[in-house]
Write a protein that holds these residues in place. Structure first.
Motif, PDB file in Angstrom:
ATOM      1  N   ALA A   1       0.829  -1.210   0.000  1.00 45.49           N
ATOM      2  CA  ALA A   1       0.000   0.000   0.000  1.00 45.49           C
ATOM      3  C   ALA A   1       0.864   1.261   0.000  1.00 45.49           C
ATOM      4  O   ALA A   1       0.575   2.229  -0.723  1.00 45.49           O
ATOM      5  N   THR A   2       1.922   1.257   0.779  1.00 43.33           N
ATOM      6  CA  THR A   2       2.795   2.419   0.858  1.00 43.33           C
ATOM      7  C   THR A   2       3.542   2.628  -0.449  1.00 43.33           C
ATOM      8  O   THR A   2       3.667   3.761  -0.930  1.00 43.33           O
ATOM      9  N   ALA A   3       4.011   1.549  -1.052  1.00 41.11           N
ATOM     10  CA  ALA A   3       4.701   1.659  -2.340  1.00 41.11           C
ATOM     11  C   ALA A   3       3.776   2.251  -3.406  1.00 41.11           C
ATOM     12  O   ALA A   3       4.188   3.108  -4.195  1.00 41.11           O
ATOM     13  N   LEU A   4       2.522   1.822  -3.412  1.00 43.32           N
ATOM     14  CA  LEU A   4       1.558   2.360  -4.371  1.00 43.32           C
ATOM     15  C   LEU A   4       1.304   3.838  -4.110  1.00 43.32           C
ATOM     16  O   LEU A   4       1.323   4.654  -5.033  1.00 43.32           O
ATOM     17  N   ALA A   5       1.095   4.211  -2.858  1.00 41.77           N
ATOM     18  CA  ALA A   5       0.842   5.611  -2.514  1.00 41.77           C
ATOM     19  C   ALA A   5       2.026   6.494  -2.900  1.00 41.77           C
ATOM     20  O   ALA A   5       1.848   7.589  -3.451  1.00 41.77           O
ATOM     21  N   LEU A   6       3.233   6.037  -2.647  1.00 41.20           N
ATOM     22  CA  LEU A   6       4.418   6.807  -3.016  1.00 41.20           C
ATOM     23  C   LEU A   6       4.575   6.899  -4.531  1.00 41.20           C
ATOM     24  O   LEU A   6       4.970   7.945  -5.056  1.00 41.20           O
ATOM     25  N   SER A   7       4.254   5.815  -5.226  1.00 48.68           N
ATOM     26  CA  SER A   7       4.349   5.815  -6.692  1.00 48.68           C
ATOM     27  C   SER A   7       3.424   6.848  -7.312  1.00 48.68           C
ATOM     28  O   SER A   7       3.829   7.604  -8.196  1.00 48.68           O
ATOM     29  N   ILE A   8       2.180   6.905  -6.827  1.00 49.98           N
ATOM     30  CA  ILE A   8       1.260   7.873  -7.427  1.00 49.98           C
ATOM     31  C   ILE A   8       1.607   9.298  -7.012  1.00 49.98           C
ATOM     32  O   ILE A   8       1.502  10.219  -7.813  1.00 49.98           O
ATOM     33  N   ALA A   9       2.061   9.472  -5.787  1.00 53.54           N
ATOM     34  CA  ALA A   9       2.438  10.814  -5.338  1.00 53.54           C
ATOM     35  C   ALA A   9       3.655  11.331  -6.106  1.00 53.54           C
ATOM     36  O   ALA A   9       3.747  12.529  -6.391  1.00 53.54           O
ATOM     37  N   SER A  10       4.572  10.431  -6.457  1.00 58.57           N
ATOM     38  CA  SER A  10       5.786  10.845  -7.161  1.00 58.57           C
ATOM     39  C   SER A  10       5.508  11.371  -8.565  1.00 58.57           C
ATOM     40  O   SER A  10       6.358  12.027  -9.159  1.00 58.57           O
ATOM     41  N   MET A  11       4.325  11.110  -9.089  1.00 53.70           N
ATOM     42  CA  MET A  11       3.961  11.614 -10.416  1.00 53.70           C
ATOM     43  C   MET A  11       3.635  13.106 -10.381  1.00 53.70           C
ATOM     44  O   MET A  11       3.567  13.749 -11.420  1.00 53.70           O
ATOM     45  N   GLY A  12       3.390  13.634  -9.184  1.00 55.79           N
ATOM     46  CA  GLY A  12       3.240  15.067  -9.029  1.00 55.79           C
ATOM     47  C   GLY A  12       1.845  15.642  -9.158  1.00 55.79           C
ATOM     48  O   GLY A  12       1.677  16.851  -9.056  1.00 55.79           O
ATOM     49  N   ASN A  13       0.830  14.797  -9.350  1.00 55.03           N
ATOM     50  CA  ASN A  13      -0.532  15.314  -9.527  1.00 55.03           C
ATOM     51  C   ASN A  13      -1.337  15.364  -8.237  1.00 55.03           C
ATOM     52  O   ASN A  13      -2.310  16.111  -8.146  1.00 55.03           O
ATOM     53  N   ILE A  14      -0.961  14.547  -7.271  1.00 57.91           N
ATOM     54  CA  ILE A  14      -1.686  14.507  -5.997  1.00 57.91           C
ATOM     55  C   ILE A  14      -0.714  14.335  -4.835  1.00 57.91           C
ATOM     56  O   ILE A  14       0.408  13.875  -5.002  1.00 57.91           O
ATOM     57  N   ARG A  15      -1.198  14.696  -3.659  1.00 60.34           N
ATOM     58  CA  ARG A  15      -0.535  14.380  -2.397  1.00 60.34           C
ATOM     59  C   ARG A  15      -1.510  13.462  -1.656  1.00 60.34           C
ATOM     60  O   ARG A  15      -2.712  13.704  -1.674  1.00 60.34           O
TER      61      ARG A  15
END
Length: 97
Positions: A63-77
């Protein structure tokens, strides 16, 4: 499987490209599936958060890896909450001193 609630807000970049939010949501669901996370619900919301996701993952690491992956794209926190269903809560209460 562990339950998680992801509370998300658009970044400046994300709101500038908000018309792509549905495409990004579909890409997120595909990314989640590949990483072993099942997305139960994805909702756009009014109020403090822009997007809320309810998902299930094998463990906190997935879950944490997924959350960090999407956050790293820069569109959401995101803010990720570990959630407990009735069966989990029964086990928790049984362990109380």
């Amino acid at each position: 499987m562990a339950h998680f609630v992801l509370l998300s807000n658009f970044t400046d970049q994300g709101i500038r490209t908000v018309k792509d939010t549905q495409k990004r949501a579909e890409a997120f669901k595909a990314m989640a599936s590949k990483s072993g996370v099942k997305v139960h619900t994805l909702l756009w919301t009014l109020g403090k958060y822009d997007v809320v996701v309810i998902a299930e993952a094998e463990d906190d690491i997935a879950a944490t890896a997924l959350a960090l992956s999407i956050a790293s794209m820069g569109n959401i926190r995101t803010e990720t909450l570990r959630a407990f269903d009735t069966a989990d809560m029964t086990k928790i209460l049984a362990k109380m001193a």
